[in-house]
Design a protein around this motif. Structure first.
Motif, PDB file in Angstrom:
ATOM      1  N   ARG A  43     -23.261  57.893 -18.815  1.00  0.00           N
ATOM      2  CA  ARG A  43     -23.967  59.172 -18.922  1.00  0.00           C
ATOM      3  C   ARG A  43     -23.794  59.809 -20.296  1.00  0.00           C
ATOM      4  NH1 ARG A  43     -22.268  61.908 -13.092  1.00  0.00           N
ATOM      5  NH2 ARG A  43     -23.410  60.427 -11.758  1.00  0.00           N
ATOM      6  N   HIS A  44     -22.688  59.538 -20.960  1.00  0.00           N
ATOM      7  CA  HIS A  44     -22.457  60.084 -22.299  1.00  0.00           C
ATOM      8  C   HIS A  44     -23.486  59.579 -23.306  1.00  0.00           C
ATOM      9  CE1 HIS A  44     -18.554  61.977 -21.478  1.00  0.00           C
ATOM     10  NE2 HIS A  44     -18.280  60.931 -20.721  1.00  0.00           N
ATOM     11  N   PHE A  45     -24.146  58.470 -22.984  1.00  0.00           N
ATOM     12  CA  PHE A  45     -25.068  57.832 -23.930  1.00  0.00           C
ATOM     13  C   PHE A  45     -26.522  58.186 -23.661  1.00  0.00           C
ATOM     14  CE2 PHE A  45     -21.181  55.453 -23.879  1.00  0.00           C
ATOM     15  CZ  PHE A  45     -20.974  55.112 -25.210  1.00  0.00           C
ATOM     16  N   ASN A  46     -26.761  59.133 -22.769  1.00  0.00           N
ATOM     17  CA  ASN A  46     -28.129  59.582 -22.503  1.00  0.00           C
ATOM     18  C   ASN A  46     -28.837  60.036 -23.772  1.00  0.00           C
ATOM     19  OD1 ASN A  46     -28.816  59.266 -19.714  1.00  0.00           O
ATOM     20  ND2 ASN A  46     -27.345  60.865 -19.205  1.00  0.00           N
ATOM     21  N   VAL A  47     -28.095  60.578 -24.718  1.00  0.00           N
ATOM     22  CA  VAL A  47     -28.688  61.089 -25.963  1.00  0.00           C
ATOM     23  C   VAL A  47     -29.321  59.973 -26.797  1.00  0.00           C
ATOM     24  CG1 VAL A  47     -27.182  63.100 -26.101  1.00  0.00           C
ATOM     25  CG2 VAL A  47     -26.451  60.948 -27.145  1.00  0.00           C
ATOM     26  N   LEU A  48     -28.968  58.715 -26.499  1.00  0.00           N
ATOM     27  CA  LEU A  48     -29.507  57.592 -27.273  1.00  0.00           C
ATOM     28  C   LEU A  48     -30.657  56.891 -26.558  1.00  0.00           C
ATOM     29  CD1 LEU A  48     -26.203  55.908 -28.548  1.00  0.00           C
ATOM     30  CD2 LEU A  48     -27.400  57.921 -29.431  1.00  0.00           C
ATOM     31  N   ASN A  49     -31.007  57.361 -25.383  1.00  0.00           N
ATOM     32  CA  ASN A  49     -32.039  56.712 -24.576  1.00  0.00           C
ATOM     33  C   ASN A  49     -33.421  57.158 -25.055  1.00  0.00           C
ATOM     34  OD1 ASN A  49     -33.339  55.285 -22.573  1.00  0.00           O
ATOM     35  ND2 ASN A  49     -32.853  56.747 -20.947  1.00  0.00           N
ATOM     36  N   ASN A  50     -33.923  56.455 -26.073  1.00  0.00           N
ATOM     37  CA  ASN A  50     -35.142  56.890 -26.762  1.00  0.00           C
ATOM     38  C   ASN A  50     -36.328  55.950 -26.594  1.00  0.00           C
ATOM     39  OD1 ASN A  50     -34.309  54.710 -28.253  1.00  0.00           O
ATOM     40  ND2 ASN A  50     -34.180  55.784 -30.215  1.00  0.00           N
ATOM     41  N   GLY A  51     -36.215  54.968 -25.703  1.00  0.00           N
ATOM     42  CA  GLY A  51     -37.308  54.027 -25.501  1.00  0.00           C
ATOM     43  C   GLY A  51     -37.237  52.809 -26.393  1.00  0.00           C
ATOM     44  N   GLN A  52     -36.406  52.861 -27.430  1.00  0.00           N
ATOM     45  CA  GLN A  52     -36.231  51.726 -28.331  1.00  0.00           C
ATOM     46  C   GLN A  52     -34.794  51.197 -28.326  1.00  0.00           C
ATOM     47  OE1 GLN A  52     -37.618  53.297 -32.124  1.00  0.00           O
ATOM     48  NE2 GLN A  52     -39.692  52.568 -31.703  1.00  0.00           N
ATOM     49  N   THR A  53     -33.975  51.753 -27.450  1.00  0.00           N
ATOM     50  CA  THR A  53     -32.575  51.352 -27.357  1.00  0.00           C
ATOM     51  C   THR A  53     -32.247  51.016 -25.909  1.00  0.00           C
ATOM     52  OG1 THR A  53     -31.975  52.823 -29.181  1.00  0.00           O
ATOM     53  CG2 THR A  53     -30.180  52.057 -27.774  1.00  0.00           C
ATOM     54  N   LEU A  54     -31.648  49.855 -25.694  1.00  0.00           N
ATOM     55  CA  LEU A  54     -31.155  49.465 -24.377  1.00  0.00           C
ATOM     56  C   LEU A  54     -29.641  49.597 -24.385  1.00  0.00           C
ATOM     57  CD1 LEU A  54     -31.620  48.263 -21.539  1.00  0.00           C
ATOM     58  CD2 LEU A  54     -31.327  45.987 -22.572  1.00  0.00           C
ATOM     59  N   LEU A  55     -29.113  50.374 -23.460  1.00  0.00           N
ATOM     60  CA  LEU A  55     -27.676  50.612 -23.363  1.00  0.00           C
ATOM     61  C   LEU A  55     -27.134  49.932 -22.119  1.00  0.00           C
ATOM     62  CD1 LEU A  55     -28.756  53.992 -24.244  1.00  0.00           C
ATOM     63  CD2 LEU A  55     -26.654  53.302 -25.393  1.00  0.00           C
ATOM     64  N   VAL A  56     -26.093  49.140 -22.290  1.00  0.00           N
ATOM     65  CA  VAL A  56     -25.517  48.356 -21.200  1.00  0.00           C
ATOM     66  C   VAL A  56     -24.026  48.662 -21.110  1.00  0.00           C
ATOM     67  CG1 VAL A  56     -25.124  46.040 -20.277  1.00  0.00           C
ATOM     68  CG2 VAL A  56     -27.211  46.531 -21.589  1.00  0.00           C
ATOM     69  N   ALA A  57     -23.585  49.091 -19.924  1.00  0.00           N
ATOM     70  CA  ALA A  57     -22.174  49.441 -19.715  1.00  0.00           C
ATOM     71  C   ALA A  57     -21.581  48.547 -18.636  1.00  0.00           C
ATOM     72  CB  ALA A  57     -22.041  50.909 -19.321  1.00  0.00           C
ATOM     73  N   PRO A  58     -20.834  47.522 -19.017  1.00  0.00           N
ATOM     74  CA  PRO A  58     -20.148  46.703 -18.017  1.00  0.00           C
ATOM     75  C   PRO A  58     -18.953  47.455 -17.442  1.00  0.00           C
ATOM     76  CG  PRO A  58     -19.523  46.005 -20.222  1.00  0.00           C
ATOM     77  CD  PRO A  58     -20.579  47.060 -20.388  1.00  0.00           C
ATOM     78  N   GLU A  59     -18.628  47.150 -16.203  1.00  0.00           N
ATOM     79  CA  GLU A  59     -17.459  47.758 -15.573  1.00  0.00           C
ATOM     80  C   GLU A  59     -16.339  46.727 -15.484  1.00  0.00           C
ATOM     81  OE1 GLU A  59     -17.898  50.952 -12.584  1.00  0.00           O
ATOM     82  OE2 GLU A  59     -17.086  49.421 -11.222  1.00  0.00           O
ATOM     83  N   ALA A  60     -15.123  47.143 -15.797  1.00  0.00           N
ATOM     84  CA  ALA A  60     -13.966  46.256 -15.731  1.00  0.00           C
ATOM     85  C   ALA A  60     -13.813  45.685 -14.323  1.00  0.00           C
ATOM     86  CB  ALA A  60     -12.708  47.009 -16.145  1.00  0.00           C
ATOM     87  N   LEU A  61     -13.240  44.506 -14.234  1.00  0.00           N
ATOM     88  CA  LEU A  61     -13.214  43.768 -12.981  1.00  0.00           C
ATOM     89  C   LEU A  61     -12.164  44.247 -11.990  1.00  0.00           C
ATOM     90  CD1 LEU A  61     -13.674  40.173 -14.459  1.00  0.00           C
ATOM     91  CD2 LEU A  61     -15.394  41.560 -13.296  1.00  0.00           C
ATOM     92  N   SER A  62     -11.183  45.023 -12.438  1.00  0.00           N
ATOM     93  CA  SER A  62     -10.115  45.481 -11.547  1.00  0.00           C
ATOM     94  C   SER A  62     -10.244  46.975 -11.302  1.00  0.00           C
ATOM     95  CB  SER A  62      -8.739  45.170 -12.161  1.00  0.00           C
ATOM     96  OG  SER A  62      -8.572  43.777 -12.327  1.00  0.00           O
ATOM     97  N   ARG A  63     -10.355  47.361 -10.034  1.00  0.00           N
ATOM     98  CA  ARG A  63     -10.479  48.774  -9.667  1.00  0.00           C
ATOM     99  C   ARG A  63      -9.259  49.223  -8.875  1.00  0.00           C
ATOM    100  NH1 ARG A  63     -15.379  46.454  -8.149  1.00  0.00           N
ATOM    101  NH2 ARG A  63     -17.019  46.714  -9.708  1.00  0.00           N
ATOM    102  N   PHE A  64      -9.016  50.533  -8.902  1.00  0.00           N
ATOM    103  CA  PHE A  64      -7.852  51.074  -8.201  1.00  0.00           C
ATOM    104  C   PHE A  64      -8.091  52.554  -7.911  1.00  0.00           C
ATOM    105  CE2 PHE A  64      -7.333  51.589 -12.713  1.00  0.00           C
ATOM    106  CZ  PHE A  64      -6.756  52.845 -12.881  1.00  0.00           C
ATOM    107  N   TYR A  65      -7.352  53.099  -6.936  1.00  0.00           N
ATOM    108  CA  TYR A  65      -7.409  54.532  -6.659  1.00  0.00           C
ATOM    109  C   TYR A  65      -6.623  55.269  -7.738  1.00  0.00           C
ATOM    110  CZ  TYR A  65      -9.328  53.527  -2.049  1.00  0.00           C
ATOM    111  OH  TYR A  65     -10.129  53.101  -1.017  1.00  0.00           O
ATOM    112  N   LEU A  66      -7.215  56.305  -8.279  1.00  0.00           N
ATOM    113  CA  LEU A  66      -6.586  57.050  -9.359  1.00  0.00           C
ATOM    114  C   LEU A  66      -5.416  57.902  -8.878  1.00  0.00           C
ATOM    115  CD1 LEU A  66      -9.784  58.170 -11.300  1.00  0.00           C
ATOM    116  CD2 LEU A  66      -8.190  56.357 -11.933  1.00  0.00           C
ATOM    117  N   ASP A  67      -5.428  58.262  -7.599  1.00  0.00           N
ATOM    118  CA  ASP A  67      -4.367  59.122  -7.066  1.00  0.00           C
ATOM    119  C   ASP A  67      -4.070  58.727  -5.626  1.00  0.00           C
ATOM    120  OD1 ASP A  67      -2.525  61.149  -6.700  1.00  0.00           O
ATOM    121  OD2 ASP A  67      -4.022  62.714  -6.407  1.00  0.00           O
TER     122      ASP A  67
END
Length: 217
Positions: A43-67
């Motif tokens: 979501r931080h990269f919405n400012v770059l979404n201009n129709g000429q830029t493709l933004l790809v955010a992979p998620e790390a393979l290990s997940r955990f509960y934060l608390d």
């Protein structure tokens, strides 16, 4: 007791902003920090979404509960436990991801790789060890790994522009740390550009726009 290992298929999750098309001029692959999830990070990269830029955010393979044992979930690229196998896994993951994305894009698309916090270490190791090549590397609020494969790294980082970005109020980034990162990079022939902004351990919209504009100029 004997340790044994088995390589298995994994389902990796990633998120995108923008649509692959002949109009795409820039591909940004952006890797989140420790305890984050890709869909919120992107979501931080919405400012770059201009129709000429493709933004790809992979998620790390290990997940955990934060608390505790329920509630908010985060992801991590690796821990100290079986770290070399985890590094091999995410290098293979990112190699495949960028290969699949580039199949859908013009051959001359410009590739920017950005890593935030723990993601900065992740993308540095990937660029050093992976098969994919990019046009620019941005390390944001994170370290450059001192255990990188220097033999492979010298070739991978040759002629690759590298930018270090940090917030002047980032409690995790100290002056001596920046100096040390630059010393390690110097051994690979890297002289990074350094960019700072007024802020803490987070992404900064105006700085992202500045970096994006620089690649277009």
């Amino acid at each position: 007791m004997q340790e044994n290992k088995l390589t298995i298929p994994r389902t990796a999750r990633y998120y995108t902003l923008g649509t692959p098309s002949p109009q795409i001029k820039q591909l940004w692959l952006v890797c989140h920090g420790y305890g984050q999830l890709a869909r919120f990070f992107l979501r931080h990269f919405n400012v770059l979404n201009n129709g000429q830029t493709l933004l790809v955010a992979p998620e790390a393979l290990s997940r955990f509960y934060l608390d505790g044992f329920s509630g908010r979930v985060g992801a991590t690229w690796m821990t100290k436990e079986d770290r070399l196998a985890e590094i091999d896994d995410y290098v293979a993951y990112l190699d495949l991801l960028i290969k699949e994305q580039r199949k859908q894009l013009p051959a001359d698309v410009r590739v920017t790789v950005l890593g935030f916090s723990q993601g900065a270490v992740t993308v540095s190791r990937w660029v050093a060890a992976g098969k994919a090549r990019c046009h620019r590397l941005i390390l944001w609020a994170g370290a450059f790994p001192e255990d990188v494969d220097f033999a492979a790294g010298r070739e991978a980082f040759a002629h690759l522009p590298v930018t270090l970005v940090y917030g002047t109020q980032d409690a995790l980034i100290k002056e001596d740390m920046l100096v040390r990162h630059q010393q390690v990079m110097a051994q690979l022939g890297i002289t990074p550009a350094i960019l700072s902004y007024e802020g803490g351990h987070t992404l900064h919209a105006e700085t992202l726009l500045l970096l994006h504009k620089a690649e277009n100029s």
